[in-house]
Design a protein around this motif. Sequence first.
Motif, PDB file in Angstrom:
ATOM      1  N   THR A  61      14.218  -4.738   0.469  1.00  0.00           N
ATOM      2  CA  THR A  61      15.389  -5.052   1.290  1.00  0.00           C
ATOM      3  C   THR A  61      15.071  -6.145   2.315  1.00  0.00           C
ATOM      4  O   THR A  61      15.834  -7.106   2.479  1.00  0.00           O
ATOM      5  CB  THR A  61      15.898  -3.784   2.007  1.00  0.00           C
ATOM      6  OG1 THR A  61      16.148  -2.789   1.022  1.00  0.00           O
ATOM      7  CG2 THR A  61      17.153  -4.061   2.799  1.00  0.00           C
ATOM      8  N   TYR A 101      16.921  -2.562  -7.450  1.00  0.00           N
ATOM      9  CA  TYR A 101      16.915  -1.131  -7.136  1.00  0.00           C
ATOM     10  C   TYR A 101      17.521  -0.322  -8.281  1.00  0.00           C
ATOM     11  O   TYR A 101      17.045   0.754  -8.626  1.00  0.00           O
ATOM     12  CB  TYR A 101      17.717  -0.843  -5.862  1.00  0.00           C
ATOM     13  CG  TYR A 101      16.941  -1.021  -4.586  1.00  0.00           C
ATOM     14  CD1 TYR A 101      15.888  -0.158  -4.265  1.00  0.00           C
ATOM     15  CD2 TYR A 101      17.266  -2.023  -3.675  1.00  0.00           C
ATOM     16  CE1 TYR A 101      15.182  -0.305  -3.081  1.00  0.00           C
ATOM     17  CE2 TYR A 101      16.578  -2.177  -2.492  1.00  0.00           C
ATOM     18  CZ  TYR A 101      15.529  -1.316  -2.202  1.00  0.00           C
ATOM     19  OH  TYR A 101      14.840  -1.466  -1.036  1.00  0.00           O
ATOM     20  N   TYR A 106      21.734  -9.869  -1.909  1.00  0.00           N
ATOM     21  CA  TYR A 106      21.931  -8.418  -1.893  1.00  0.00           C
ATOM     22  C   TYR A 106      22.311  -7.905  -3.276  1.00  0.00           C
ATOM     23  O   TYR A 106      21.928  -6.802  -3.672  1.00  0.00           O
ATOM     24  CB  TYR A 106      22.961  -8.014  -0.832  1.00  0.00           C
ATOM     25  CG  TYR A 106      22.394  -8.092   0.569  1.00  0.00           C
ATOM     26  CD1 TYR A 106      21.160  -7.521   0.864  1.00  0.00           C
ATOM     27  CD2 TYR A 106      23.078  -8.750   1.589  1.00  0.00           C
ATOM     28  CE1 TYR A 106      20.623  -7.601   2.138  1.00  0.00           C
ATOM     29  CE2 TYR A 106      22.545  -8.837   2.867  1.00  0.00           C
ATOM     30  CZ  TYR A 106      21.313  -8.271   3.138  1.00  0.00           C
ATOM     31  OH  TYR A 106      20.789  -8.356   4.390  1.00  0.00           O
ATOM     32  N   ILE A 107      23.066  -8.739  -4.026  1.00  0.00           N
ATOM     33  CA  ILE A 107      23.347  -8.347  -5.422  1.00  0.00           C
ATOM     34  C   ILE A 107      22.029  -8.276  -6.196  1.00  0.00           C
ATOM     35  O   ILE A 107      21.777  -7.311  -6.936  1.00  0.00           O
ATOM     36  CB  ILE A 107      24.299  -9.375  -6.094  1.00  0.00           C
ATOM     37  CG1 ILE A 107      25.720  -9.235  -5.533  1.00  0.00           C
ATOM     38  CG2 ILE A 107      24.299  -9.187  -7.614  1.00  0.00           C
ATOM     39  CD1 ILE A 107      26.537  -8.089  -6.067  1.00  0.00           C
ATOM     40  N   GLN A 142      16.321 -10.043   2.824  1.00  0.00           N
ATOM     41  CA  GLN A 142      16.806 -10.600   4.093  1.00  0.00           C
ATOM     42  C   GLN A 142      16.071 -11.884   4.455  1.00  0.00           C
ATOM     43  O   GLN A 142      16.663 -12.829   4.981  1.00  0.00           O
ATOM     44  CB  GLN A 142      16.660  -9.572   5.216  1.00  0.00           C
ATOM     45  CG  GLN A 142      17.767  -8.525   5.187  1.00  0.00           C
ATOM     46  CD  GLN A 142      17.470  -7.347   6.099  1.00  0.00           C
ATOM     47  OE1 GLN A 142      16.531  -7.355   6.880  1.00  0.00           O
ATOM     48  NE2 GLN A 142      18.288  -6.323   5.972  1.00  0.00           N
ATOM     49  N   ALA A 190      14.761   1.960   1.371  1.00  0.00           N
ATOM     50  CA  ALA A 190      15.298   0.696   1.896  1.00  0.00           C
ATOM     51  C   ALA A 190      15.374   0.714   3.416  1.00  0.00           C
ATOM     52  O   ALA A 190      15.306  -0.331   4.070  1.00  0.00           O
ATOM     53  CB  ALA A 190      16.696   0.446   1.305  1.00  0.00           C
ATOM     54  N   LEU A 191      15.488   1.922   4.001  1.00  0.00           N
ATOM     55  CA  LEU A 191      15.646   2.019   5.451  1.00  0.00           C
ATOM     56  C   LEU A 191      14.448   1.497   6.225  1.00  0.00           C
ATOM     57  O   LEU A 191      14.583   1.047   7.361  1.00  0.00           O
ATOM     58  CB  LEU A 191      15.904   3.478   5.861  1.00  0.00           C
ATOM     59  CG  LEU A 191      17.305   4.026   5.602  1.00  0.00           C
ATOM     60  CD1 LEU A 191      17.468   5.386   6.269  1.00  0.00           C
ATOM     61  CD2 LEU A 191      18.348   3.066   6.141  1.00  0.00           C
ATOM     62  N   ALA A 200      18.961  -7.822  -5.029  1.00  0.00           N
ATOM     63  CA  ALA A 200      18.160  -6.674  -4.587  1.00  0.00           C
ATOM     64  C   ALA A 200      18.757  -5.382  -5.142  1.00  0.00           C
ATOM     65  O   ALA A 200      18.036  -4.504  -5.629  1.00  0.00           O
ATOM     66  CB  ALA A 200      18.111  -6.628  -3.060  1.00  0.00           C
ATOM     67  N   GLY A 201      20.081  -5.276  -5.087  1.00  0.00           N
ATOM     68  CA  GLY A 201      20.754  -4.091  -5.622  1.00  0.00           C
ATOM     69  C   GLY A 201      20.441  -3.911  -7.096  1.00  0.00           C
ATOM     70  O   GLY A 201      20.165  -2.796  -7.548  1.00  0.00           O
ATOM     71  N   SER A 243      13.004  -1.052   6.041  1.00  0.00           N
ATOM     72  CA  SER A 243      13.129  -2.487   6.364  1.00  0.00           C
ATOM     73  C   SER A 243      13.450  -2.684   7.848  1.00  0.00           C
ATOM     74  O   SER A 243      13.076  -3.690   8.432  1.00  0.00           O
ATOM     75  CB  SER A 243      14.227  -3.125   5.501  1.00  0.00           C
ATOM     76  OG  SER A 243      15.480  -2.528   5.763  1.00  0.00           O
ATOM     77  N   VAL A 244      14.110  -1.702   8.464  1.00  0.00           N
ATOM     78  CA  VAL A 244      14.500  -1.898   9.867  1.00  0.00           C
ATOM     79  C   VAL A 244      13.314  -1.856  10.817  1.00  0.00           C
ATOM     80  O   VAL A 244      13.409  -2.349  11.939  1.00  0.00           O
ATOM     81  CB  VAL A 244      15.573  -0.876  10.341  1.00  0.00           C
ATOM     82  CG1 VAL A 244      16.826  -0.958   9.500  1.00  0.00           C
ATOM     83  CG2 VAL A 244      15.014   0.531  10.361  1.00  0.00           C
ATOM     84  N   LYS A 290      15.861   5.292  -3.045  1.00  0.00           N
ATOM     85  CA  LYS A 290      16.967   4.574  -2.406  1.00  0.00           C
ATOM     86  C   LYS A 290      16.821   4.561  -0.891  1.00  0.00           C
ATOM     87  O   LYS A 290      17.081   3.557  -0.237  1.00  0.00           O
ATOM     88  CB  LYS A 290      18.296   5.203  -2.830  1.00  0.00           C
ATOM     89  CG  LYS A 290      18.662   4.845  -4.265  1.00  0.00           C
ATOM     90  CD  LYS A 290      19.876   5.606  -4.759  1.00  0.00           C
ATOM     91  CE  LYS A 290      19.499   7.005  -5.169  1.00  0.00           C
ATOM     92  NZ  LYS A 290      20.639   7.801  -5.609  1.00  0.00           N
TER      93      LYS A 290
END
Lengths: 216, 252, 218
Positions: free
Chosen positions: C172, C196, C189-190, C176, C161-162, C192-193, C164-165, C158
Motif C-alpha cells: 500500500t 492484493y 490503487y487499482i 502511495q 495494508a494498515l 495495488a488492489g 502503511s500508516v 487484507k
Amino acid sequence: MDFALIGRIWPFFAEAAWVTIEVSMLAIILGLILGFAAALASLSRNVLLRWPARAYVSVFRGTPALIQLFLLYFGGPQIGINLGPFEAGVIGLGINIGAYMCETIRGAILSVDKGQTEAGRCLGLGQAQVMRRVILPQAARMMVRPLGVNAIALIKGSAIVSTISVLELSYTAHRYISSTYKPFEMFILASIFYLAIVTVFSFGVKKIDERVALES
Amino acid sequence: MNEPIVKIRGLKKNFGSLQVLKGIDMDIDQGQIFALIGASGSGKSTLLRTINQLEEVTEGEIWFDGELVNQKLPHRQREAHLNRLRQNIGMVFQHFNLFPHLTAIENVTMAPLMLGRVNKAEAIEQAKKLLDKVGLSDRGDYYPSKLSGGQKQRVAIARSLAMNPKLMLFDEVTSALDPELVGEVNRVMKALAEEDMTMIIVTHDLRFAEDVSDHVIFMADGLVVEEGPPSLVFRAPQEDRTKSFLQQVFND
Amino acid sequence: MGLDFSILPAYADILWQGTLWTIALTVLSMVFSLAGGVVFAVLQLSRHAIIRWPVAGFAWLFMGTPLLLQLFLIYFGLVQIGLDLNAFVAGVIALSLHFAVYNSEIIRSAIVAVDKGQYEAARSLGLSQFQAMRKAIVPQAVANVTPALGNMMIALLKESALVSVIGVMELTLSAQRAISDSFRPFEFYIAAGAIYYVLNLGLEQAVRVAERRSAQYR
C-alpha cells in the motif's frame, strides 16, 4: 498514567466518538441496502444480475478496505467523483461492508429449508411472492446476529477513515499522541469510547434478535 | 365420467444418468382415490412430484384438467402457467412444511389472500371452517412450533384445501409422525375421500391404502408393476414382485 | 485528468518490492499470531485465575478496539518506553497480537468443544494432562479450527495494508510512493488492489488445501 491530561482532553474524544458513530451507522445502513440488493441479485436466475453481484462480493472481499477507500477518495477525482472525507468514508466503508453483509444475507436465505419454497410454490404463489412472504421473514431471524457481527467489525474498521482525515476517534487519538507523546493514555481513552460504542451496539443487536425470535 | 382429470403418457424422468421413471401411463378420473405403493426408491414420490412440476420431466406428457402440464414455454409464461395449475392442485408433504413464522390460521389464509381470491374477512371465515373440519378449531392462533406432528399435518391439509383444489397430492404424509398420531391424519384424509375429492396418495401405510383407495398402483424400479382395485392387488396379486413386496411389508 | 494505465510498468519495481514486503509481513504475522493464539488459549484455560484474568482482559480490550489504534499504541508506545523498533517489526507485532487474540478465541472454543470423554479416556489410559492434550485433544481440535483460522489468515492479509500508516514500505505504501511521484492515484490503487486480489486468491486456495488435509482427523 497522566490523569490530569485525560481529564482535560476527554471532551475532544467524546466529540470524535460522535463522528465515529455517525460514519459507522451511515455506512451500516448503506451496507445493508447494498448487501440485500446484492444478495437477491446473486440468487437471481438472470445472469445480468447474478454476475455483477458475484463480482462485487469477490472484489470487495478480496482486497483491503484501505485500498478501496484510497481509490475512492484519492482516485475518485480522476473519474469525476469528488467527495469530501466524511462522504468518502461513509461510502467507502458502506460498499466494503455491503459485500460481507451480502454473503451473510445470502447464507441466511439459502439456509431456509427447501420445503418452504416448495410449499409456497405448491399453493400457486410466484417466486417473488414466496421470497417476500415465506423465505425472507424466516431468513431475517437467522441473519440478525451475523449481521451484528459484520456491523461491529465495521465500527472497529471505521478507524481507517482517519487516514483520509475524518476527525473521528482514531484520528483524534493519533493527533494527541503526536502532540503529547502519551500513546498509552490516548489508547486507553479512545478504547473506552470504542468499547462503549461496541457494547451498546451489541446490546441493541441482542435485543432485536430476541424480539424477532419471540414472534414465533 | 368422460375425460380423466389426470392423464399421464410415457413419462420418463432422469436424475443425471440415473433413470427413476421409465415410462409411466396413468389415467385418474374425477373423484378417484389412487394409492401409490412400492419400496423406497421405486419412483413413486418422484412421480407424484412431477404432476405439479416440483420435478421437471425428461420425456412424456402430463395432462391435468384438459391442459398439458409440462408445456415448453418461455420462463415467464411457464411460471404463470405453473402458478395457475398449482392453485388447483393441493400438495401435502412428509415434513409438513408449515410456515413457522405464521400461526395456523395465517398459514391457511396466506395464499388465498395473496392471490386476491377473497378479502380478509372471507379468508378468515373459510380458514376457521377448514380448521374445524380437520379438528383444530381451537388451535388457530398457535404457531407450528406449538403443535404436535399430527396437528401440523392437519393444518397443512387445511392450508392446501383453502385454495379449493381439484386434486390433492399426499406425499408420505404420515411417515414422519409418531405412530399414535397417524390415525388423526388418516381420519382427515378418509373424510376428504368421502367428499369425492380426487386424491393421489403416496404411502407406506398399506392398511390405510387398502382402506381408503379405489385404485392401487404398485411401483418398482420406475415402472408400474401391477395395478387394480385394492381388493385384487392386496388380496390376489398377480406379479411375483408384488407378492414379495406385500409379504415383506406385512410380515414386519 | 483521464486514466492512463500505461504508466504502471515504469513503477513495476517498486510495486514488486512492496508485494514482497507484504508477503513477508503477512507470513511472519501469521506464524506469530497462530503461535500466540495457542499460548493465549492455553493460558485462558488455566486453572489459576491470576493467569486467566489478565489474558481475558487483554483479549477483551484487543477484540473491542480497532487494529489501527493498536498499531499506534505499539509503534509509539514502544518508542516511549525506549524501544525504538523499526516500523516493520512494530507492524508484525501489532498484527500478530491482534490476530493472536482472535485466533485464541477460535482455538479455545475448539479445545472446549472436543468431547470431554476423549480427554477422560486418554487420562484413564494413564496419559498425563499434557500427553492427553497432545495425543487426544489437539489433532481433533486442529481439524475443527482450520476453517475459522483460515478465514482469520485471509483477513490478516487484507488488514496488513494498515501498517502503511506507520511507514512500513509494503504494497500500500509503495503504491502511495508511486502516486506521489506520478500523481496517478486511481491507476496505482487499482494496480495495488489487483495484486492484493491475486494474493488473496492464492491464500484462499492454500486455506482450502489445509482444510481438506486436516479434515481427515475429524
